[in-house]
Write an enzyme that holds these catalytic residues in place. Sequence first.
Site, PDB file in Angstrom:
ATOM      1  N   GLU A  78     -19.521  15.393   6.335  1.00  0.00           N
ATOM      2  CA  GLU A  78     -19.930  14.076   5.822  1.00  0.00           C
ATOM      3  C   GLU A  78     -18.847  13.529   4.915  1.00  0.00           C
ATOM      4  O   GLU A  78     -18.327  14.252   4.056  1.00  0.00           O
ATOM      5  CB  GLU A  78     -21.217  14.154   4.977  1.00  0.00           C
ATOM      6  CG  GLU A  78     -22.487  14.280   5.762  1.00  0.00           C
ATOM      7  CD  GLU A  78     -23.714  14.352   4.854  1.00  0.00           C
ATOM      8  OE1 GLU A  78     -23.705  13.757   3.755  1.00  0.00           O
ATOM      9  OE2 GLU A  78     -24.679  15.017   5.257  1.00  0.00           O
TER      10      GLU A  78
ATOM     11  N   GLU B 237     -26.331  21.091   2.368  1.00  0.00           N
ATOM     12  CA  GLU B 237     -26.309  20.851   0.918  1.00  0.00           C
ATOM     13  C   GLU B 237     -27.423  21.554   0.147  1.00  0.00           C
ATOM     14  O   GLU B 237     -28.270  20.879  -0.475  1.00  0.00           O
ATOM     15  CB  GLU B 237     -26.345  19.340   0.631  1.00  0.00           C
ATOM     16  CG  GLU B 237     -25.232  18.555   1.285  1.00  0.00           C
ATOM     17  CD  GLU B 237     -25.236  17.077   0.894  1.00  0.00           C
ATOM     18  OE1 GLU B 237     -26.144  16.657   0.158  1.00  0.00           O
ATOM     19  OE2 GLU B 237     -24.330  16.340   1.328  1.00  0.00           O
TER      20      GLU B 237
HETATM   21  O1  IFM Z   1     -27.552  10.458   2.681  1.00  0.00           O
HETATM   22  C1  IFM Z   1     -27.018  11.612   2.130  1.00  0.00           C
HETATM   23  C2  IFM Z   1     -27.142  12.763   3.087  1.00  0.00           C
HETATM   24  O2  IFM Z   1     -28.445  12.986   3.483  1.00  0.00           O
HETATM   25  C3  IFM Z   1     -26.632  14.032   2.429  1.00  0.00           C
HETATM   26  N1  IFM Z   1     -25.341  13.844   1.869  1.00  0.00           N
HETATM   27  C4  IFM Z   1     -25.082  12.688   1.055  1.00  0.00           C
HETATM   28  C5  IFM Z   1     -25.571  11.433   1.782  1.00  0.00           C
HETATM   29  C6  IFM Z   1     -25.320  10.200   0.901  1.00  0.00           C
HETATM   30  O3  IFM Z   1     -26.002  10.307  -0.289  1.00  0.00           O
END
Ligand code: IFM
Length: 458
Positions: free
Chosen positions: A356, A169
């Site tokens: 994710e 990210e």
């Molecule tokens: O916890 C975070 C993660 O570190 C990166 N993506 C989003 C998740 C939830 O906010």
Amino acid sequence: MQNTRECRFPGNFVWGAATAAYQVEGAAHEDGRGESIWDRFSNTPGKVRNGESGEIACDHYHRYREDVALMRELGLDAYRFSIAWPRILPMGRGAVNEKGLDFYDRLVDELLDSGIEPFVTLYHWDLPQALEDEGGWTNRATADAFAAYTHVVVRRLGDRVRHWITLNEPWVVAWPGYALGVLAPGRDGGEAAALQAIHVQLLAHGKGMEVIRGAAPEAQAGITLNLTPIYPASEAEDDVRSARYTDGRENRWFLDAVFTGHYPDDMLELWREHVPSIEGRDMDTISMPIDFLGINNYSRGVVRADPTGRNKLGLDVRPENAKFTDTGWEVYPDGIFDLLERVRREYGPRRIYITENGAAFPDVRSHDGQVHDPERVQYLEWYTDSIGRALEGGVPLAGYFVWSLLDNFEWAHGYWKRFGITYLEYSTLERVPKASFQWYRSFITRRKAAAKETQRVG
Ligand code: IFM
């Protein structure tokens, strides 16, 4: 008889769970680990809710065996975790801390002994503070430091790790971290700082890819982007235009750079006073072919035009009658379907992993000691159904990682927001599988049985 919905996912589809070093490891001062920007930020009064930090977190550093046992119980194919750069190179570059490498060595072996494939993220936001002191992600030298760090890690783990993710990210690092100052390193340099931080991160990604290709030629490697489908609030021309610009900031700026080697023209024009310094072959490095794209997706955005016309990116709209999670993110499973379709159509990645997806809800332990989290179960059912539809429609989806295996340190929210399918009793560090854990376990079992059955009769 299996119904067709059960058969969507092929036998080699990877079911996983994800975490990140600073959010779960703890042991912040152990075995020679250096300071990261998240240690510094968390220890700065007023930055993180209740002054919390990742100092102890889930103590995964010491309890990783227990956590791998949870993964076995779930029947996971893969575990996505990140490496803490300051454990390996406490000053960001130079002297290597062997004890840091030893930890990941042990973790990788424990996973492999359990039949779980490690998916390793090299950078999930915990930059060594020493590099931040030299300009961090706005300094091009950080990209070279990342390449050198990648080399150290891949040389040590590359004989066993077959999947590498360079960055997690870069959008979040750049915008909240360098433009707005609400996440580490807490700089508020506006658009110019964000765009420079993105460019240097993407350069680091490209350089990291080159290193991985050289040191572990058999491995699969890629980058994880947080992508959010953006919808205009109406069909009015100015809403559509604003949504397009917001899509440029959220998605196209990264996808165009990585897949086509160009930043999008409309955004370059919009941000003409802030464009990063692009040198020589930067864009070739950034766009070197990847084996897979990692996508993190949780929600969608809805945008309407700014009536004053000042903000071309428009204003966020909170849709009515929608469901929201504890972080205020709309539950919108069709969004992940639209997003996957669009990425396939416009960018044609070889392979995609959802690296994710998940939801925070205010979980509590009930009298029976259990954690009943029906909303998370519902969320996961809806989202996995959407990705199944995308897969059937031809999206080259190879795996899915739920965020997260454990409740953990949710950055500036501290421990307040719980994303885990396992509840963390922070006072004792006890792990309590939630109902969503049991749901995921039986979901994986059913998917695997269905895939086997399809193979048998097919
Ligand atoms: O916890 C975070 C993660 O570190 C990166 N993506 C989003 C998740 C939830 O906010």
